[in-house]
Design a protein around this motif. Structure first.
Motif, PDB file in Angstrom:
ATOM      1  N   CYS A   1       7.433  19.374  52.320  1.00 21.08           N
ATOM      2  CA  CYS A   1       8.495  19.607  53.308  1.00 21.08           C
ATOM      3  C   CYS A   1       8.847  21.091  53.476  1.00 21.08           C
ATOM      4  CB  CYS A   1       9.741  18.783  52.992  1.00 21.08           C
ATOM      5  SG  CYS A   1      10.394  19.008  51.336  1.00 21.08           S
ATOM      6  N   GLU A   2       8.838  21.855  52.372  1.00 19.28           N
ATOM      7  CA  GLU A   2       9.183  23.279  52.500  1.00 19.28           C
ATOM      8  C   GLU A   2       8.137  24.062  53.298  1.00 19.28           C
ATOM      9  OE1 GLU A   2       9.622  21.635  49.006  1.00 19.28           O
ATOM     10  OE2 GLU A   2       9.871  23.539  47.957  1.00 19.28           O
ATOM     11  N   TYR A   3       6.928  23.483  53.422  1.00 22.32           N
ATOM     12  CA  TYR A   3       5.816  24.214  54.039  1.00 22.32           C
ATOM     13  C   TYR A   3       5.476  23.705  55.432  1.00 22.32           C
ATOM     14  CZ  TYR A   3       5.705  25.248  49.118  1.00 22.32           C
ATOM     15  OH  TYR A   3       6.083  25.620  47.855  1.00 22.32           O
TER      16      TYR A   3
ATOM     17  N   PRO B   1       4.889  15.098  42.029  1.00 27.61           N
ATOM     18  CA  PRO B   1       4.893  14.696  43.439  1.00 27.61           C
ATOM     19  C   PRO B   1       6.225  14.049  43.825  1.00 27.61           C
ATOM     20  CG  PRO B   1       3.453  13.240  42.150  1.00 27.61           C
ATOM     21  CD  PRO B   1       3.897  14.337  41.236  1.00 27.61           C
ATOM     22  N   SER B   2       6.820  14.545  44.924  1.00 34.99           N
ATOM     23  CA  SER B   2       8.161  14.069  45.280  1.00 34.99           C
ATOM     24  C   SER B   2       8.243  13.546  46.702  1.00 34.99           C
ATOM     25  CB  SER B   2       9.179  15.196  45.086  1.00 34.99           C
ATOM     26  OG  SER B   2       8.970  16.223  46.027  1.00 34.99           O
ATOM     27  N   GLY B   3       7.096  13.341  47.345  1.00 36.81           N
ATOM     28  CA  GLY B   3       7.130  12.976  48.770  1.00 36.81           C
ATOM     29  C   GLY B   3       7.220  11.496  49.072  1.00 36.81           C
TER      30      GLY B   3
ATOM     31  N   PHE C   1      23.035  13.242  48.974  1.00 35.20           N
ATOM     32  CA  PHE C   1      23.288  14.230  47.930  1.00 35.20           C
ATOM     33  C   PHE C   1      22.223  15.327  47.836  1.00 35.20           C
ATOM     34  CE2 PHE C   1      25.788  10.517  46.671  1.00 35.20           C
ATOM     35  CZ  PHE C   1      27.020  11.111  46.456  1.00 35.20           C
ATOM     36  N   TYR C   2      21.211  15.277  48.714  1.00 35.37           N
ATOM     37  CA  TYR C   2      20.222  16.366  48.752  1.00 35.37           C
ATOM     38  C   TYR C   2      20.639  17.478  49.710  1.00 35.37           C
ATOM     39  CZ  TYR C   2      17.158  12.534  47.098  1.00 35.37           C
ATOM     40  OH  TYR C   2      16.617  11.469  46.437  1.00 35.37           O
ATOM     41  N   GLY C   3      21.763  17.301  50.389  1.00 32.65           N
ATOM     42  CA  GLY C   3      22.162  18.261  51.420  1.00 32.65           C
ATOM     43  C   GLY C   3      22.066  19.722  51.001  1.00 32.65           C
TER      44      GLY C   3
HETATM   45  C1  PBG Z   1      11.384  17.866  48.118  1.00 33.57           C
HETATM   46  C2  PBG Z   1      12.544  17.717  47.223  1.00 33.57           C
HETATM   47  C3  PBG Z   1      13.896  17.451  47.524  1.00 33.57           C
HETATM   48  C4  PBG Z   1      14.591  17.545  46.315  1.00 33.57           C
HETATM   49  C5  PBG Z   1      13.658  17.817  45.323  1.00 33.57           C
HETATM   50  N1  PBG Z   1      12.400  17.896  45.897  1.00 33.57           N
HETATM   51  C6  PBG Z   1      14.593  17.277  48.801  1.00 33.57           C
HETATM   52  C7  PBG Z   1      14.409  16.114  49.658  1.00 33.57           C
HETATM   53  O1  PBG Z   1      13.645  15.180  49.395  1.00 33.57           O
HETATM   54  O2  PBG Z   1      15.027  16.159  50.710  1.00 33.57           O
HETATM   55  C8  PBG Z   1      16.076  17.382  46.149  1.00 33.57           C
HETATM   56  C9  PBG Z   1      16.676  18.113  45.033  1.00 33.57           C
HETATM   57  C10 PBG Z   1      18.151  18.285  45.081  1.00 33.57           C
HETATM   58  O3  PBG Z   1      18.874  17.823  45.982  1.00 33.57           O
HETATM   59  O4  PBG Z   1      18.634  18.938  44.155  1.00 33.57           O
HETATM   60  N2  PBG Z   1      10.954  16.776  48.773  1.00 33.57           N
END
Ligand code: PBG
Length: 329
Positions: free
Chosen positions: A124-126, A166-168, A202-204
């Motif tokens: 997502c960051e890229y 991996p977090s996607g 809570f990821y805002g």
């Molecule tokens: C990337 C990612 C996210 C977080 C960690 N890795 C954001 C998201 O999925 O929107 C969230 C971490 C946080 O809120 O501290 N995908």
């Protein structure tokens, strides 16, 4: 008052601090914490993140100093997030050998060979659009995204990452990454899977910190519905089968029941991500004088460990060592 002959008086074990500590069930240790670090590709040492007081986007050099500060506070594990200088529709800078994370990995490992260096393996960051995968007509495509995750994971490990995370929330991401690592002779590299990741408000603040908010829409077609717990078990078991070494639940605070349930069913270490919104809520309340910051942090982190988390990823990691010490005084 009539005299009572109570056999059980739980208060006997709460008489003073020494006896309270003697029977304390949950103890925090800095060794179980992972500190997140945001690293941008520019020169500015520290860029403030408005929604996360005390947390910055660091330049690579400043990040090295921060790692020293963490180590002085007994924190020896970090997860790094990169803010690249350009984004596109294929997340090219996520797997570029001169990408911000790859550069950071090399420099961090050269300076701190014993640090446990974790990379977030997500796109997502890229991505121009801020979604966690390849987008076609508003759809985030699963299998084409896996190929990019494979390239990204291999380049992260090749440049120095000890663990990939991996977090996607793509289906099959752990299996795809395991296969790619093994094919490249990286069978000893562990995968910490964000197996149970909810579509959370809570990821805002993180999205401001990592500049990764989706330009349109949301992430509900891949991240989980906060109302579901049985589905969490399904996700965790799938990732265990696919070869994950550590299973993560995220966020932590609103999902303590999920952490407990996953811990019961899965025989792998469980990590919980104490996310940005959980950090910012405490910071905001304490800045207003509405809450005792130190006590609230300690209580919150203890509750996460008590629920079953073996590992906690937290923006409070640097403080934890001092907090533990003062809690004994
Ligand atoms: C990337 C990612 C996210 C977080 C960690 N890795 C954001 C998201 O999925 O929107 C969230 C971490 C946080 O809120 O501290 N995908």
């Amino acid at each position: 008052m009539q005299e009572l002959h109570l056999k059980s008086r739980p208060r006997r074990l709460r008489k003073n601090e020494v006896i309270r500590k003697l029977v304390q069930e949950t103890v925090l240790s800095p060794g179980n914490f992972i500190a997140p670090i945001f690293i941008h590709s520019g020169r500015e040492p520290e860029i403030k993140i408005n929604s996360m007081p005390g947390i910055y986007q660091f330049s690579l050099d400043r990040a090295l100093k921060y790692i020293e500060e963490l180590q002085e506070n007994k924190i020896k594990s970090v997860i790094i997030f990169g803010i690249p200088d350009f984004k596109d529709k294929e997340a090219t800078s996520a797997w570029d050998e001169n990408g911000i994370i790859q550069k950071a990995n090399k420099k961090i490992k050269a300076n701190f060979p014993d640090l446990l260096l974790i990379n977030d393996t997500c796109l997502c960051e890229y991505m121009e659009h801020g979604q966690c995968g390849i987008v076609l007509e508003n759809d985030v495509l699963n299998d084409p995204t896996l190929e990019i995750l494979q390239k990204t994971a291999v380049s992260q490990v090749a440049s120095g990452a000890d663990i990939v995370a991996p977090s996607g929330m793509m289906d099959g991401m752990v299996r795809a990454i395991r296969e790619a690592l093994d094919k490249n002779n990286l069978q000893d590299t562990a995968i910490m899977s964000y197996a149970v990741k909810y579509a959370s408000a809570f990821y805002g603040p993180f999205r401001e910190a990592a500049e990764s908010a989706p330009k349109s829409g949301d992430r509900k077609s891949y991240q989980m519905n906060p109302a579901n717990k049985r589905e969490a078990i399904r996700e965790a078991l799938l990732d265990e089968k696919e070869g994950a070494d550590i299973i993560m639940v995220k966020p932590a605070l609103s999902y303590l029941d999920v952490i407990s349930a996953v811990k019961e069913k899965v025989n792998l270490p469980i990590a919980a991500y104490n996310v940005s919104g959980e950090y910012s809520m405490i910071k905001a309340a304490s800045q207003n004088g509405w809450i005792d910051e130190k006590k609230a942090i300690l209580e919150m982190l203890t509750s996460i460990k008590r629920s079953g988390a073996d590992i906690i990823i937290s923006y409070f990691s640097k403080d934890i060592c001092n907090l533990i010490r003062t809690s004994y005084e």
